[in-house]
Design a protein around this motif. Structure first.
Motif, PDB file in Angstrom:
ATOM      1  N   SER A   1      -4.813  10.987   0.269  1.00 14.10           N
ATOM      2  CA  SER A   1      -3.464  10.735   0.034  1.00 14.10           C
ATOM      3  C   SER A   1      -2.983   9.279  -0.065  1.00 14.10           C
ATOM      4  O   SER A   1      -3.423   8.440   0.931  1.00 14.10           O
ATOM      5  N   VAL A   2      -2.419   8.978  -1.178  1.00 17.27           N
ATOM      6  CA  VAL A   2      -2.029   7.668  -1.618  1.00 17.27           C
ATOM      7  C   VAL A   2      -0.650   7.338  -1.934  1.00 17.27           C
ATOM      8  O   VAL A   2       0.039   8.420  -2.441  1.00 17.27           O
ATOM      9  N   TRP A   3      -0.414   6.356  -2.275  1.00 16.73           N
ATOM     10  CA  TRP A   3       1.089   6.255  -2.895  1.00 16.73           C
ATOM     11  C   TRP A   3       0.802   6.146  -4.445  1.00 16.73           C
ATOM     12  O   TRP A   3      -0.075   5.863  -4.873  1.00 16.73           O
ATOM     13  N   GLU A   4       1.734   6.637  -5.005  1.00 18.47           N
ATOM     14  CA  GLU A   4       1.616   6.806  -6.539  1.00 18.47           C
ATOM     15  C   GLU A   4       1.817   5.624  -7.127  1.00 18.47           C
ATOM     16  O   GLU A   4       0.978   5.378  -8.079  1.00 18.47           O
ATOM     17  N   ASP A   5       2.695   4.605  -6.806  1.00 15.99           N
ATOM     18  CA  ASP A   5       2.684   3.425  -7.590  1.00 15.99           C
ATOM     19  C   ASP A   5       2.763   2.325  -6.667  1.00 15.99           C
ATOM     20  O   ASP A   5       2.208   1.230  -6.670  1.00 15.99           O
TER      21      ASP A   5
ATOM     22  N   ARG B   1      -4.015   2.658   3.832  1.00 12.13           N
ATOM     23  CA  ARG B   1      -4.024   1.439   2.937  1.00 12.13           C
ATOM     24  C   ARG B   1      -5.495   1.372   2.195  1.00 12.13           C
ATOM     25  O   ARG B   1      -5.479   0.773   1.336  1.00 12.13           O
ATOM     26  N   TYR B   2      -6.413   1.753   2.956  1.00  7.91           N
ATOM     27  CA  TYR B   2      -7.782   1.405   2.317  1.00  7.91           C
ATOM     28  C   TYR B   2      -8.212   2.386   1.442  1.00  7.91           C
ATOM     29  O   TYR B   2      -8.177   1.912   0.154  1.00  7.91           O
ATOM     30  N   TRP B   3      -7.527   3.563   1.503  1.00  9.65           N
ATOM     31  CA  TRP B   3      -7.870   4.681   0.388  1.00  9.65           C
ATOM     32  C   TRP B   3      -6.903   4.429  -0.820  1.00  9.65           C
ATOM     33  O   TRP B   3      -6.984   4.711  -1.830  1.00  9.65           O
ATOM     34  N   THR B   4      -5.619   4.073  -0.355  1.00 11.44           N
ATOM     35  CA  THR B   4      -4.592   3.705  -1.352  1.00 11.44           C
ATOM     36  C   THR B   4      -5.180   2.501  -2.316  1.00 11.44           C
ATOM     37  O   THR B   4      -5.121   2.640  -3.657  1.00 11.44           O
ATOM     38  N   ALA B   5      -5.744   1.369  -1.728  1.00 13.93           N
ATOM     39  CA  ALA B   5      -6.171   0.174  -2.389  1.00 13.93           C
ATOM     40  C   ALA B   5      -7.315   0.751  -3.464  1.00 13.93           C
ATOM     41  O   ALA B   5      -7.506   0.627  -4.583  1.00 13.93           O
ATOM     42  N   ALA B   6      -8.197   1.563  -2.817  1.00 13.97           N
ATOM     43  CA  ALA B   6      -9.609   2.054  -3.382  1.00 13.97           C
ATOM     44  C   ALA B   6      -9.221   2.935  -4.564  1.00 13.97           C
ATOM     45  O   ALA B   6      -9.839   2.698  -5.587  1.00 13.97           O
TER      46      ALA B   6
ATOM     47  N   GLU C   1      -1.391  -2.899  -0.126  1.00  9.11           N
ATOM     48  CA  GLU C   1      -1.238  -1.464   0.033  1.00  9.11           C
ATOM     49  C   GLU C   1      -0.490  -0.859  -1.250  1.00  9.11           C
ATOM     50  O   GLU C   1      -0.235   0.503  -1.427  1.00  9.11           O
ATOM     51  N   SER C   2      -0.068  -1.867  -2.182  1.00  9.14           N
ATOM     52  CA  SER C   2       0.604  -1.473  -3.114  1.00  9.14           C
ATOM     53  C   SER C   2      -0.359  -1.484  -4.641  1.00  9.14           C
ATOM     54  O   SER C   2      -1.021  -2.394  -4.865  1.00  9.14           O
ATOM     55  N   PRO C   3      -0.395  -0.184  -5.200  1.00  6.09           N
ATOM     56  CA  PRO C   3      -1.261  -0.112  -6.443  1.00  6.09           C
ATOM     57  C   PRO C   3      -0.625  -0.860  -7.616  1.00  6.09           C
ATOM     58  O   PRO C   3      -1.696  -1.425  -8.216  1.00  6.09           O
ATOM     59  N   ASP C   4       0.464  -1.423  -7.680  1.00  3.21           N
ATOM     60  CA  ASP C   4       1.074  -2.439  -8.551  1.00  3.21           C
ATOM     61  C   ASP C   4       0.465  -3.705  -8.327  1.00  3.21           C
ATOM     62  O   ASP C   4      -0.117  -4.590  -9.436  1.00  3.21           O
ATOM     63  N   VAL C   5       0.328  -4.166  -6.938  1.00  2.00           N
ATOM     64  CA  VAL C   5      -0.089  -5.320  -6.643  1.00  2.00           C
ATOM     65  C   VAL C   5      -1.637  -5.434  -6.817  1.00  2.00           C
ATOM     66  O   VAL C   5      -2.326  -6.398  -7.447  1.00  2.00           O
ATOM     67  N   VAL C   6      -2.350  -4.452  -6.397  1.00  3.13           N
ATOM     68  CA  VAL C   6      -3.874  -4.351  -6.509  1.00  3.13           C
ATOM     69  C   VAL C   6      -4.389  -4.267  -7.882  1.00  3.13           C
ATOM     70  O   VAL C   6      -5.306  -5.045  -8.294  1.00  3.13           O
ATOM     71  N   CYS C   7      -3.673  -3.412  -8.902  1.00  2.00           N
ATOM     72  CA  CYS C   7      -3.993  -3.245 -10.155  1.00  2.00           C
ATOM     73  C   CYS C   7      -3.497  -4.634 -11.012  1.00  2.00           C
ATOM     74  O   CYS C   7      -4.372  -4.857 -11.961  1.00  2.00           O
ATOM     75  N   HIS C   8      -2.617  -5.365 -10.434  1.00  2.00           N
ATOM     76  CA  HIS C   8      -2.498  -6.764 -11.088  1.00  2.00           C
ATOM     77  C   HIS C   8      -3.491  -7.703 -10.862  1.00  2.00           C
ATOM     78  O   HIS C   8      -4.044  -8.159 -11.744  1.00  2.00           O
TER      79      HIS C   8
END
Length: 476
Positions: free
Chosen positions: A20-24, A66-71, A131-138
């Motif tokens: 389970s992760v954040w969508e964006d 947070r681990y799995w959301t970033a991963a 924890e933010s997919p926006d930030v990690v993908c940036h």
């Protein structure tokens, strides 16, 4: 902490087969269930802290969540880019290290060693940038661009530095589009008109809110940066080195919004042009057009020599690369980049007369050239001797110019002048680590802990090296 909504029940039902992760972004508070990511997958593998938590459903706010959301976000983004570049490895090697929490700071950065994330208190609870997919993908976007166009890393150029930030924002957007649930939601929310303010265009809402609480005018009113904007090109050497978010400055994150806005508008317009029903594109059509535009951008970056007017070069090469993909794309890209003044009218009209082979061949060869170093007068920086800086000095093989507000072409700066303007900005914004090169009494102390560049002693003076690309919200 955002209140979680969405499909946590689905993740629980699937058990260990998903996470389970954040969508964006945590700011939207939408959870989705996603397959367990394979962090060791080649060619772009990640090295996360060990031991890895067991896959499953964890509550938002938990370290394992947070681990799995970033991963999941990083795996999804790397899989998207690896088949489009393509890459055999990261610039740093086979595995890119990920540091999920390096300490107290409202920041994140890529430093040619790792993706580095932090935590910081805020009014609504502790914010974790990782924890933010926006930030990690940036941040991953910086690593991707550095892996296939490494000469952009430390060239002294305002436009190149800003483009690195724009590509990273584009990486966040395109990585998000890989989620079917988000594509469906965005098309519904925008009524099929992608180029509208939405949670796809709003990047890093949570960290933007945390920054805004400390510095109200440092970021956009609803996020860190919004890809739906009305910014048009201005010669960055004529802009202030910092400004409120509502205005444009030469600071890379601020100036990046010109190119990001043009790309996102091109994506939305191309989607309407290609959709079977322009009033309601399908999520499959959005996925297809996003893939097209990503490939066009990659081709343009590869073909563009590193010159002082980098924006215009990339835009012109996007038009050239778009033709073989879909004949409907070049007029769209030209229209948008001309309206945003990234391309002059004359340059846009002249692109049709540049044979694709002649444009791509010599430019690709030029991209193999080493960047020349220039020796800048350094007394203004407190340096004895000169300052050696890599310059945007590769050869261009066809004319591509941006435009001024009156639509007249903007002549590019010389490579040395572009480097001088870039370095002046760095020192004035406190982004340079003096090390032991400059005497304490000759330094500027801005109170910034994190520096993007450093001085290295060399015969005759000093050399300027880049350390990292970071969020640099303008906060101390």
């Amino acid at each position: 902490m955002a209140k979680a909504k969405g499909s946590a029940k689905n993740a629980k039902a699937e058990g260990s087969k998903s996470v389970s992760v954040w969508e964006d972004d945590p700011g939207t508070g939408i959870l989705v269930s996603r397959p367990i990511p394979d962090l060791s997958k080649k060619p772009l593998a990640f090295g996360f802290p060990e031991p890895a938590p067991k896959p499953g459903v964890y509550p938002p706010g938990a370290a394992d969540f947070r681990y799995w959301t970033a991963a999941e976000a990083l795996r999804r983004g790397a899989d998207f880019w690896s088949v489009r570049v393509p890459l055999t490895k990261w610039q740093v090697g086979a595995t890119l290290k990920v540091i999920l929490d390096e300490g107290d700071d409202l920041n994140a950065y890529y430093d040619r060693e790792a993706l580095n994330f932090f935590h910081s208190p805020s009014r609504t609870g502790t914010v974790y940038s990782g924890e933010s997919p926006d930030v990690v993908c940036h941040e991953m976007g910086h690593a991707v661009l550095d892996s296939f166009k490494p000469e952009l890393w430390d060239v002294g150029s305002q436009e190149v530095a800003a483009f690195h930030e724009s590509f990273a924002d584009i990486s966040a957007i395109l990585s998000a589009i890989q989620l079917p649930s988000l594509r469906i939601s965005i098309l519904h929310d925008t009524g099929g008109r992608l180029y509208r303010n939405s949670r796809l265009s709003r990047l890093a809402e949570q960290i933007g809110a945390a920054i805004r609480a400390q510095h109200p005018d440092a970021v956009d009113a609803d996020c860190l940066r919004n890809a739906v904007n009305s910014f048009a090109y201005q010669d960055p050497s004529t802009l202030p080195n910092s400004a409120p978010a509502a205005q444009l400055s030469s600071e890379p994150h601020s100036f990046s919004r010109v190119f990001t806005g043009a790309f996102f508008e091109s994506l939305g317009t191309a989607l309407s042009a290609k959709a079977q029903d322009p009033t309601m594109p399908t999520e499959a059509e959005l996925l297809s057009v996003a893939s097209d535009l990503a490939g066009i951008l990659i081709s343009a970056i590869k073909a563009s020599p590193v010159v002082s007017n980098w924006y215009a070069q990339v835009a012109a090469n996007m038009v050239i690369a778009a033709g073989p993909v879909d004949a409907r794309y070049p007029p769209i890209i030209k229209a948008i980049y001309v309206r945003r003044l990234i391309l002059s009218l004359h340059s846009a009209a002249s692109i049709a007369s540049v044979p694709t082979a002649r444009a791509a061949g010599p430019a690709a060869a030029a991209a193999q050239e080493d960047l020349a170093e220039t020796a800048l007068p350094a007394v203004d920086y407190g340096i004895n001797g000169v300052l050696f800086v890599r310059t945007p000095s590769q050869r261009d093989h066809f004319v591509a110019l941006s435009a001024a507000g009156d639509l007249s072409p903007v002549q590019p700066l010389s490579a040395a002048t572009a480097a001088q303007m870039f370095v002046d900005d760095l020192f004035s914004r406190g982004r340079v680590d003096y090390d032991d090169v400059v005497l304490p009494e000759a330094r500027l102390d801005h109170g910034r802990k994190l520096k993007s560049h450093r001085l290295v002693t060399t015969p005759g003076g000093a050399r300027l090296d880049r350390l990292l690309f970071d969020c640099d919200c303008g906060c101390l």
